[in-house]
Scaffold this motif. Structure first.
Motif, PDB file in Angstrom:
ATOM      1  N   ALA A   9      63.370  98.339  37.787  1.00 61.60           N
ATOM      2  CA  ALA A   9      62.361  98.936  36.926  1.00 61.60           C
ATOM      3  C   ALA A   9      61.724 100.102  37.655  1.00 61.60           C
ATOM      4  CB  ALA A   9      61.298  97.896  36.540  1.00 61.60           C
ATOM      5  N   VAL A  10      61.089 100.994  36.876  1.00 63.39           N
ATOM      6  CA  VAL A  10      60.294 102.080  37.452  1.00 63.39           C
ATOM      7  C   VAL A  10      59.011 102.187  36.637  1.00 63.39           C
ATOM      8  CG1 VAL A  10      62.290 103.383  38.304  1.00 63.39           C
ATOM      9  CG2 VAL A  10      61.401 103.841  36.006  1.00 63.39           C
ATOM     10  N   PRO A  11      57.926 102.702  37.244  1.00 60.67           N
ATOM     11  CA  PRO A  11      56.693 102.898  36.475  1.00 60.67           C
ATOM     12  C   PRO A  11      56.867 104.008  35.442  1.00 60.67           C
ATOM     13  CG  PRO A  11      56.286 102.987  38.864  1.00 60.67           C
ATOM     14  CD  PRO A  11      57.762 103.078  38.661  1.00 60.67           C
ATOM     15  N   ASP A  12      56.079 103.954  34.383  1.00 58.73           N
ATOM     16  CA  ASP A  12      56.056 105.080  33.461  1.00 58.73           C
ATOM     17  C   ASP A  12      55.338 106.260  34.115  1.00 58.73           C
ATOM     18  OD1 ASP A  12      53.111 105.125  32.727  1.00 58.73           O
ATOM     19  OD2 ASP A  12      53.608 103.102  32.074  1.00 58.73           O
ATOM     20  N   GLU A  13      55.337 107.393  33.456  1.00 57.67           N
ATOM     21  CA  GLU A  13      54.822 108.625  34.059  1.00 57.67           C
ATOM     22  C   GLU A  13      53.329 108.562  34.367  1.00 57.67           C
ATOM     23  OE1 GLU A  13      57.390 112.259  32.304  1.00 57.67           O
ATOM     24  OE2 GLU A  13      56.437 110.988  30.795  1.00 57.67           O
ATOM     25  N   LEU A  14      52.591 107.697  33.664  1.00 58.37           N
ATOM     26  CA  LEU A  14      51.150 107.601  33.875  1.00 58.37           C
ATOM     27  C   LEU A  14      50.762 106.429  34.763  1.00 58.37           C
ATOM     28  CD1 LEU A  14      49.860 108.358  30.253  1.00 58.37           C
ATOM     29  CD2 LEU A  14      50.236 109.940  32.142  1.00 58.37           C
ATOM     30  N   GLY A  15      51.752 105.609  35.150  1.00 59.19           N
ATOM     31  CA  GLY A  15      51.430 104.435  35.940  1.00 59.19           C
ATOM     32  C   GLY A  15      50.696 103.369  35.162  1.00 59.19           C
ATOM     33  N   LEU A  16      50.800 103.394  33.815  1.00 60.39           N
ATOM     34  CA  LEU A  16      50.146 102.380  32.989  1.00 60.39           C
ATOM     35  C   LEU A  16      50.941 101.082  32.930  1.00 60.39           C
ATOM     36  CD1 LEU A  16      48.983 104.541  29.932  1.00 60.39           C
ATOM     37  CD2 LEU A  16      47.634 103.794  31.902  1.00 60.39           C
ATOM     38  N   GLY A  17      52.200 101.127  33.278  1.00 61.09           N
ATOM     39  CA  GLY A  17      53.057  99.951  33.205  1.00 61.09           C
ATOM     40  C   GLY A  17      54.473 100.339  33.571  1.00 61.09           C
ATOM     41  N   LEU A  18      55.445  99.730  32.886  1.00 57.05           N
ATOM     42  CA  LEU A  18      56.853  99.952  33.187  1.00 57.05           C
ATOM     43  C   LEU A  18      57.487 100.873  32.147  1.00 57.05           C
ATOM     44  CD1 LEU A  18      57.844  96.298  34.147  1.00 57.05           C
ATOM     45  CD2 LEU A  18      57.099  98.148  35.664  1.00 57.05           C
ATOM     46  N   LEU A  19      58.453 101.658  32.589  1.00 60.84           N
ATOM     47  CA  LEU A  19      59.162 102.570  31.689  1.00 60.84           C
ATOM     48  C   LEU A  19      60.164 101.775  30.861  1.00 60.84           C
ATOM     49  CD1 LEU A  19      59.458 105.606  31.008  1.00 60.84           C
ATOM     50  CD2 LEU A  19      61.342 105.684  32.665  1.00 60.84           C
ATOM     51  N   VAL A  20      60.050 101.866  29.530  1.00 59.20           N
ATOM     52  CA  VAL A  20      60.920 101.108  28.622  1.00 59.20           C
ATOM     53  C   VAL A  20      61.364 102.008  27.481  1.00 59.20           C
ATOM     54  CG1 VAL A  20      59.779  98.911  29.139  1.00 59.20           C
ATOM     55  CG2 VAL A  20      58.988 100.291  27.201  1.00 59.20           C
ATOM     56  N   ASN A  21      62.415 101.564  26.769  1.00 58.48           N
ATOM     57  CA  ASN A  21      62.803 102.221  25.525  1.00 58.48           C
ATOM     58  C   ASN A  21      62.223 101.451  24.349  1.00 58.48           C
ATOM     59  OD1 ASN A  21      64.456  99.987  25.151  1.00 58.48           O
ATOM     60  ND2 ASN A  21      66.359 101.076  25.611  1.00 58.48           N
ATOM     61  N   ALA A  22      62.584 101.839  23.129  1.00 56.75           N
ATOM     62  CA  ALA A  22      61.969 101.250  21.936  1.00 56.75           C
ATOM     63  C   ALA A  22      62.219  99.753  21.817  1.00 56.75           C
ATOM     64  CB  ALA A  22      62.475 101.965  20.685  1.00 56.75           C
TER      65      ALA A  22
END
Length: 473
Positions: A400-413
């Motif tokens: 996994a990687v963080p999303d661009e804002l660091g709010l959580g994890l990067l996911v698709n729909a």
């Protein structure tokens, strides 16, 4: 704890040569429960399901007879179905309950437009889970209250889950459904106890401090007043915004004829003009916001990271106050409460909190001040702690990687975790863990849609395996 469903004629449980897949859902709040419902309804072959959550309470839901206001649900009944493709399911469930019908008789023949307490919706969701399980004798569901420490991927593609107390086990698919994450979520709001309120009446100028700006702040404010608290209440928010009002009847989305700009500043200007035009023509600004939300996800993906950070820093509080709206009677009650003057909104950020108050840095100041209050009730939703063992292990392993804002994890729909733009097979994060990737994924309708999309993906993987591709599922 192990739960079994009832017999299904088409089930092939234990058929020779066909291994039974094992699924794990980590978290048993609404996101986890919804994922379990979707798997039970969508995956048509036998499987084992393990639900992890340290909370031992499985049945959830409160009796429908206790029809108190309680915590506020900010979506109408028509938007809260847990049945994919059947938006009338929650309404029918309410119509079938004689106690509810007698208590809310004015809404008959249908309850589509009303708002109900969270306890009612919780009972509905758990009943639908129980019914989905009862229809699947070919499925075994186990409940584990151990805390999940790590999720590791094995060479054969399965996932190894280790808990603090239990034996490690292997799973074909893992779904993270921990709400706002593990290890750093805001502390549960302090319950309002009638005896405590009476005791505070003897104290000169009792003062309560509520931290936050969303629906939960309004919940706690009303609960304090309904329990007899007559003292001062301060609502401390970073930006000073509280939820706006729903319309009396649902505001259907208006058609946004002009294409939305691609630049954040221009998008904001465009929305303001559209709202002004709607109100000038006798419509409601809520109709414009409802239409905008249908495009918010694609717009969010197209924004550069710098503009996403600008939105999160300067505009998110405004956006949240207009998307997380209050039922009109609650909004009017809130306005009356503020007009009386015994409840005030102040802009600032809370530091360390004690039983006697909190350190506060007021807006546009550089120094901290102690604000005396008892109780101090934290109603904020914090972002997941990416340094917590479970999430940190996934990040370190490259799953996994963080999303661009660091709010959580990067996911698709569908909730699949993304790494280098590619989905991690059979590993999902549904619900608010993906809030930095998918706007509004913390709301019930969006969680329901995502859970079914994820379950469809799991079912497709199982079909691939049935054709000789992939793992046990």
């Amino acid at each position: 704890m192990t739960l079994h469903g009832s017999f299904l004629p088409q089930a092939r449980f234990g058929e020779p040569g066909i291994p039974v897949p094992r699924f794990a859902v980590i978290g048993r709040g609404f996101s986890g429960l919804m994922m379990a419902i979707a798997l039970l309804r969508v995956v048509r072959r036998p499987f084992d399901l393990q639900l992890f959550d340290p909370n031992p309470n499985v049945s959830g839901g409160q009796a429908l007879a206790s029809l108190q206001i309680g915590e506020i649900l900010n979506s109408r009944v028509r938007d809260l179905s847990v049945a994919d493709g059947d938006p009338d399911d929650f309404n029918r469930w309410l119509l079938d309950n004689a106690e509810f019908r007698s208590a809310v008789s004015a809404a008959i023949p249908g309850f589509h437009q009303i708002f109900v307490p969270k306890s009612i919706f919780s009972d509905y969701a758990y009943r639908r889970f129980s019914e989905a399980l009862a229809s699947r004798r070919d499925v075994t569901v186990r409940i584990c209250t151990d805390v999940v420490q790590t999720v590791d991927r094995m060479p054969d593609g399965r996932y190894h889950i280790a808990t603090c107390d239990g034996e490690p086990a292997l799973y074909d698919t893992v779904v993270l459904a921990t709400g706002y994450g593990t290890g750093h979520a805001a502390a549960p709001a302090e319950p309002v106890v009638e005896g405590t309120v009476r005791a505070r009446r003897l104290v000169d100028c009792p003062h309560a401090l509520l931290l936050g700006s969303g629906i939960r702040v309004v919940d706690r404010l009303f609960q304090l007043r309904d329990s007899g608290f007559a003292g001062r209440i301060t609502i401390l928010t970073a930006h000073g915004f509280l939820p706006q009002s729903h319309t009396r009847l649902a505001a259907d989305p208006v058609e946004l004829t002009a294409p939305l700009p691609a630049n954040l500043r221009d998008i904001v200007r465009h929305l303001r003009q559209a709202c002004q035009q709607a109100e000038a023509s006798g419509q409601d600004w809520q109709s414009v916001m409802n239409a905008f939300r249908k495009q918010a996800r694609s717009l969010w993906r197209s924004l550069p990271a710098r503009q996403k950070r600008q939105f999160n820093r300067h505009l998110r509080a405004i956006y949240d106050s207009h998307r997380n709206r209050l039922p009109e009677p609650h909004y009017l009650r809130l306005q009356r409460e503020l007009a009386i003057g015994n409840t005030t909104i102040r802009k600032g950020r809370a530091g360390p909190v004690t039983s006697k108050g909190a350190m506060v840095r007021w807006r546009d100041t550089a120094s901290d001040e102690f604000l005396a209050a008892d109780p101090v009730i934290d109603c904020r939703c914090a972002a997941p702690d990416l340094a917590a063992p479970l999430l940190a292990g996934l990040l370190q392993a490259g799953l996994a990687v963080p999303d661009e804002l660091g709010l959580g994890l990067l996911v698709n729909a569908t909730g699949q975790l993304l790494v280098d733009g590619k989905p991690t097979d059979d590993l999902y994060a549904v619900g608010p863990l993906g809030l930095g990737s998918l706007p509004d994924i913390d709301l019930v309708p969006e969680i329901v849609s995502q859970a079914y999309a994820a379950a469809e993906r799991v079912a497709d993987r199982c079909l691939d395996v049935g054709l000789g591709v992939g793992k046990a599922c």
